[in-house]
Design an enzyme around this catalytic site. Structure first.
Site, PDB file in Angstrom:
ATOM      1  N   LYS A   1       0.871  -1.200   0.041  1.00 26.87           N
ATOM      2  CA  LYS A   1      -0.048  -0.124  -0.202  1.00 26.87           C
ATOM      3  C   LYS A   1       0.915   1.258  -0.054  1.00 26.87           C
ATOM      4  O   LYS A   1       1.316   1.774   1.040  1.00 26.87           O
ATOM      5  CB  LYS A   1      -0.898   0.172   1.179  1.00 26.87           C
ATOM      6  CG  LYS A   1      -2.083   0.940   0.945  1.00 26.87           C
ATOM      7  CD  LYS A   1      -2.698   1.578   2.447  1.00 26.87           C
ATOM      8  CE  LYS A   1      -1.908   2.400   3.046  1.00 26.87           C
ATOM      9  NZ  LYS A   1      -1.802   3.834   2.272  1.00 26.87           N
TER      10      LYS A   1
ATOM     11  N   GLU B   1       9.256   0.732  11.431  1.00 28.14           N
ATOM     12  CA  GLU B   1      10.614   1.785  11.324  1.00 28.14           C
ATOM     13  C   GLU B   1       9.942   3.083  11.361  1.00 28.14           C
ATOM     14  O   GLU B   1       9.162   3.527  10.631  1.00 28.14           O
ATOM     15  CB  GLU B   1      11.119   1.570   9.998  1.00 28.14           C
ATOM     16  CG  GLU B   1      12.640   2.231  10.132  1.00 28.14           C
ATOM     17  CD  GLU B   1      12.449   3.720   9.677  1.00 28.14           C
ATOM     18  OE1 GLU B   1      12.481   4.499  10.343  1.00 28.14           O
ATOM     19  OE2 GLU B   1      12.391   3.769   8.287  1.00 28.14           O
TER      20      GLU B   1
ATOM     21  N   CYS C   1      13.613  10.409   8.261  1.00 32.20           N
ATOM     22  CA  CYS C   1      13.609  10.211   9.681  1.00 32.20           C
ATOM     23  C   CYS C   1      14.553  10.173  10.257  1.00 32.20           C
ATOM     24  O   CYS C   1      14.968   9.976  11.434  1.00 32.20           O
ATOM     25  CB  CYS C   1      12.747   8.877   9.724  1.00 32.20           C
ATOM     26  SG  CYS C   1      13.688   7.319   8.651  1.00 32.20           S
TER      27      CYS C   1
ATOM     28  N   GLU D   1       9.675  15.297  16.196  1.00 29.34           N
ATOM     29  CA  GLU D   1      10.077  15.520  14.961  1.00 29.34           C
ATOM     30  C   GLU D   1       9.470  16.175  14.087  1.00 29.34           C
ATOM     31  O   GLU D   1       8.081  16.227  13.990  1.00 29.34           O
ATOM     32  CB  GLU D   1       9.846  13.987  14.462  1.00 29.34           C
ATOM     33  CG  GLU D   1      10.616  13.463  13.004  1.00 29.34           C
ATOM     34  CD  GLU D   1      10.429  12.332  12.408  1.00 29.34           C
ATOM     35  OE1 GLU D   1      11.170  11.646  12.056  1.00 29.34           O
ATOM     36  OE2 GLU D   1       9.340  11.446  12.925  1.00 29.34           O
TER      37      GLU D   1
END
Length: 477
Positions: free
Chosen positions: A176, A250, A284, A382
Site C-alpha cells: 500500500k 521503522e 526520519c 520530529e
C-alpha cells in the site's frame, strides 16, 4: 499528466471496485501531475486473496532461495537500466531534489535488490545441528502474506526495504503506497511483471488510512511491515498484538549530531548538510539536533548558519537545487507551526524563519535555531522539514547524555578529528544507525531504531530474518 485507471492485483491490471481517484500534486507547481484509483476495502480484499492464493498454492514459496534470487536479479537488471526514470518520477511526485533522487531515491532500492539477489544465491533453507538423540534440522520458511505499508518521503527506498527481502524469503506481498506518492509503485509493478515475478506475489493498491487499517487488521495477512509516524506505529502494533501477528516498525527520529571540540568545521559541513537536510529535511534519520560545546558554540552556530543559508532553494528538477518544496501544504503548515513554536519557546532564529521563499509551491525557508535547550519541543519532536536546532553541551559526557535524552533512537553522528575516539562515542549513543564523520545506510547492514523509533531491523541479512519463520525438526533413527 500520468494517469492510471487500474490496480495491480494477481499479476493483472484490474479495474477498481470504486470510482474514487487520488490526484498527485506537484509540490513545486501545485498542479496535478498524476491520477490513480483510490482503492477500497473491496480492492484490498481482492489483493489479499490474490496474495493468499499465491502463497498457499503458488510456486513462489516452494522455489529454492537460489531460484527466487534469479528472479530478483532480473528485476534488479531492469531497475538498473531505468533507475534515472524512477529518480525523475519521484522528484516529480514528491519534490525530492533531483540530485538526491539520483544519489539515493533510485540507486539505494536498486542496491537492495542486488544485495538480496546475491545473498539468495548461497542462502541455505536448512541447517543441520547435532541433537541429544539424533540430528536436528533447522529449517527457514517464509512467514506468509506480508502487508507492506510505506510513506511518501523515500517511497522506493522504504518499499524495497520490505519487498526485496520478502521476495527472497518466499513471501507474497500486498503493497500500500502513500496517496501522495503512488506513481513510482506503478512503475515497479510494470518492472516486476517484466522480470517474471509470478502472479499474486506482488499486489499494489493505493489507498488512504481507512483502507490501510483494513489491510493491517486483515486475518489473511501474516506480517505487517510499516514505516511511518510513531503514532501510527503504535496503532499498528496494537492491532498486530491483538492477533499475535508478526510486525516490524521503522518509525520516527530526532537524531543528534555531536560536534566535538577537535572537529574541523569547514571539512564537516558538506557531509553534515546531507546528514541534516537530505530530502528537504523529510527523512526520519535526519540529524536535526546539532550538539556543540559551549567552548565553540558561537563558532558552530555560525558554521551551521552559513551552511544552511548557502543551500539553493528552488525547483527540485534543477540539479543546482539543494532544498526543494515539502510534499504537501499540510506539511508546509506543520513545519511553519514548529518554527513559530520555537520562537515562542525562546529560541533564536539565525537563518530562515516564516518568510516563504516562493509564493507558489510548498516551500519553507531552511531554518536554524540557536539558544535551544533539549527540553524544548523543537528539540524533542520530529519536525520533518529543514529545521535545525543547535544545543549547547558542557562536556563530552553531557553531549552523550543529551543525545540519549530523547524518546527516539534511530540515528546519529559524531564529528571529530580522532575517528577512533569517535567510535568510543558511537558506542555510547543508543541509536540503531550511527556515523563517525559521515552518515550513510548500508544495504548489507541492519537498519532500525531503539525506543520509539521502532521494532525490528531492515536491510542486511538481518532484514531477511524478519520474513522467515524458523522450524526445528528433531529426528530419531
Amino acid at each position: 499528466m500520468r494517469q492510471h485507471d487500474t490496480l495491480f492485483i494477481g499479476g493483472e491490471w484490474v479495474a477498481p471496485a470504486g470510482t474514487g481517484t487520488i490526484d498527485v500534486i506537484s509540490p513545486h507547481t501545485e498542479e496535478i501531475v498524476g491520477r490513480v484509483p483510490d482503492g477500497t476495502t473491496e480492492d484490498m480484499e481482492r489483493a489479499v486473496a490474490a496474495a493468499r492464493e499465491a502463497f498457499d498454492h503458488g510456486p513462489w514459496p516452494r522455489m529454492t532461495f537460489a531460484e527466487r534470487a534469479e528472479v530478483i536479479a532480473r528485476l534488479a537488471a531492469i531497475y538498473n537500466e531505468r533507475q534515472s526514470e524512477m529518480a525523475q518520477l519521484i522528484t516529480e511526485e514528491m519534490g525530492s531534489p533531483i540530485t538526491f533522487s539520483n544519489l539515493a531515491q533510485a540507486p539505494q532500492p536498486l542496491g537492495m535488490l542486488q544485495f538480496y539477489a546475491e545473498l539468495g544465491r548461497t542462502f541455505e533453507q536448512e541447517e543441520q545441528r547435532p541433537g541429544l538423540f539424533g540430528p536436528i534440522t533447522v529449517r527457514r520458511e517464509p512467514v506468509g502474506v506480508v502487508a507492506a505499508v510505506v510513506p511518501w518521503n523515500v517511497p522506493q527506498f522504504v518499499t524495497m526495504t520490505k519487498v526485496a527481502p520478502a521476495l527472497l524469503a518466499g513471501c507474497t506481498i500486498v503493497l500500500k503506497p502513500a496517496p501522495e506518492t503512488p506513481l513510482d509503485a506503478y512503475l515497479l509493478a510494470e518492472w516486476a511483471a517484466e522480470a517474471g515475478v509470478p502472479a499474486g506475489v506482488l499486489n499494489i493498491v493505493v489507498a488512504g488510512r481507512e483502507v490501510g487499517e483494513h489491510l493491517v487488521a486483515h486475518k489473511g495477512v501474516d506480517k505487517v511491515a510499516f514505516t511511518g509516524s510513531t503514532a501510527a506505529g503504535r496503532r499498528i502494533a496494537a492491532v498486530c498484538g491483538e492477533q499475535l501477528k508478526r510486525v516490524s516498525l521503522e518509525l520516527g527520529g530526532k537524531s543528534a549530531a555531536i560536534i566535538l571540540d577537535d572537529a574541523d568545521l569547514a571539512a564537516s559541513m558538506g557531509f553534515l548538510s546531507m546528514a541534516s537536510l537530505m530530502n528537504n529535511g523529510q527523512a526520519c534519520v535526519a540529524q536535526t539536533r546539532i550538539l556543540a560545546s559551549r567552548n565553540r558554540y558561537d563558532e558552530v552556530v555560525d558554521a551551521i548558519a552559513a551552511m544552511v543559508g548557502a543551500q539553493p532553494v528552488g525547483d527540485p528538477a534543477d540539479p543546482a537545487t539543494g532544498i526543494g518544496p515539502l510534499v504537501a501544504k499540510r506539511q508546509q503548515e506543520r513545519v511553519e507551526g514548529y518554527i513559530k513554536l520555537g520562537m515562542d519557546e525562546g529560541a533564536k532564529i539565525v537563518v530562515g524563519g516564516l518568510d516563504r521563499p516562493y509564493d507558489r509551491g510548498w516551500y519553507v525557508a531552511p531554518t536554524v535555531f540557536a539558544g535551544v535547550s533539549n527540553d524544548m519541543r523543537i528539540a524533542r519532536e520530529e519536525i520533518f522539514g529543514p529545521v535545525l536546532a543547535v544545543i549547547p553541551y558542557e562536556d563530552e559526557a553531557d553531549a552523550v547524555r543529551i543525545a540519549n535524552d530523547s524518546d527516539y533512537g534511530l540515528a546519529g553522528t559524531v564529528w571529530t578529528a580522532d575517528a577512533e575516539h569517535g567510535m568510543e562515542v558511537a558506542r555510547q549513543v543508543r541509536t540503531g544507525t550511527y556515523g563517525v564523520n559521515c552518515f550513510m545506510l548500508e544495504t548489507n547492514a541492519p537498519f532500525g531504531g531503539y525506543k520509539a523509533s521502532g521494532i525490528g531491523r531492515e536491510l542486511g541479512p538481518e532484514g531477511l530474518n524478519s520474513y522467515l519463520e524458523y522450524k526445528t525438526i528433531a529426528r530419531l533413527g
